[in-house]
Write a protein that holds these residues in place. Structure first.
Motif, mmCIF file in Angstrom:
data_model
loop_
_atom_site.group_PDB
_atom_site.id
_atom_site.type_symbol
_atom_site.label_atom_id
_atom_site.label_comp_id
_atom_site.label_asym_id
_atom_site.label_seq_id
_atom_site.Cartn_x
_atom_site.Cartn_y
_atom_site.Cartn_z
ATOM 1 N N SER A 48 0.299 1.827 6.157
ATOM 2 C CA SER A 48 -0.412 2.788 5.318
ATOM 3 C C SER A 48 0.338 3.096 4.030
ATOM 4 N N ARG A 49 1.635 3.336 4.128
ATOM 5 C CA ARG A 49 2.411 3.646 2.931
ATOM 6 C C ARG A 49 2.654 2.409 2.068
ATOM 7 N N GLU A 52 -0.213 3.016 -0.141
ATOM 8 C CA GLU A 52 -0.103 4.271 -0.881
ATOM 9 C C GLU A 52 0.961 4.178 -1.985
ATOM 10 N N SER A 141 -7.717 6.202 3.196
ATOM 11 C CA SER A 141 -7.209 6.443 1.845
ATOM 12 C C SER A 141 -5.893 7.207 1.848
ATOM 13 N N THR A 142 -5.580 7.894 2.946
ATOM 14 C CA THR A 142 -4.334 8.657 3.041
ATOM 15 C C THR A 142 -3.668 8.380 4.384
ATOM 16 N N SER A 144 -2.225 10.434 6.333
ATOM 17 C CA SER A 144 -2.494 11.497 7.306
ATOM 18 C C SER A 144 -3.738 11.203 8.129
#
Length: 243
Positions: A48-49, A52, A141-142, A144
């Motif tokens: 995920s990161r 991001e 999209s995030t 979290s």
């Protein structure tokens, strides 16, 4: 590991007749709650990161297909999680064995083949959750959302079968039990039954007959669901547009 040891040893003090059984029960509960948190956090950092923080600008510059990146990260998280599972399972077995030395129970905990089956089913549970987290890492999209979505999926998939059993055995729990049961029953067509993968009873009571009769289908359906989620994640990544 410290949390697992503290919970298992503390739980054993609450039962004067079955300390090893209680310690094993609580220890398995800690493992089933702790390891999903670990795998979600690892997936956030590895996938995920990546998107991001725009690390993909460097990663995808190498002549490797996108699916190799995704499946490589999935395998890394899965292997680390399963390795940690084996480590915690070994530690729990040692603690339960030590607790059992102090008091001879009428029904001792089965730490042999029964325990290996229980851990294998937990491993299948974690493998599927890793696939869910991988898919959410690609489409979310995030970061979290990966945490919230995977935990939400886990809670629903682990609990809906228990809710159905409760409504079947006791229709007075809610006012419209039939309608509620029909609504919850629809989840069985969309989600895997992770609650059925909790087969700790065969270890706690040393009874292999407590293993679900349809366990081959249970294993096959969860593996199929895992492969399907990974295929969907690969498809989504292949079509993902990076700004």
């Amino acid at each position: 590991m410290l949390v697992l040891a503290l919970v298992a040893l503390s739980a054993a003090q609450f039962s004067g007749h079955q300390p090893a059984t209680v310690a094993m029960d609580m220890g398995l509960s800690v493992i089933r709650l702790l390891l999903p948190t670990v795998l979600i956090l690892m997936t956030q950092e590895l996938l995920s990161r990546e998107f991001e923080r725009r690390y993909f600008l460097n990663t995808l510059s190498y002549p490797h297909p996108r699916h190799s990146l995704l499946l490589g990260r999935f395998m890394a998280v899965a292997l680390l999680t399963l390795g940690l599972l084996l480590l915690l399972a070994g530690m729990l077995a040692l603690l339960v064995w030590l607790i059992g030395q102090g008091y001879a129970q009428g029904t001792p905990v089965a730490l042999g083949f029964h325990y290996l089956i229980t851990i294998a089913f937990i491993g299948l549970d974690l493998l599927l959750l890793t696939a869910v987290a991988t898919l959410l890492s690609v489409i979310a999209s995030t970061p979290s959302f990966v945490l919230i979505g995977t935990f939400g999926f886990m809670l629903i998939a682990r609990s809906f079968s228990a809710v159905l059993d409760l409504l079947t055995s006791n229709a007075t729990v809610v006012s419209d039990a039939d309608g509620y049961r029909s609504g919850v029953g629809l989840l069985s067509y969309m989600l895997p039954d992770l609650g059925a993968l909790d087969v700790r009873a065969i270890t706690l009571y040393a009874r292999i007959d407590l293993l679900p009769a349809d366990w081959p289908w249970l294993v096959l359906s969860n593996l199929t669901y895992t492969v399907g989620l990974l295929a969907l994640a690969v498809w989504a990544l292949q079509r993902k547009r990076f700004a």
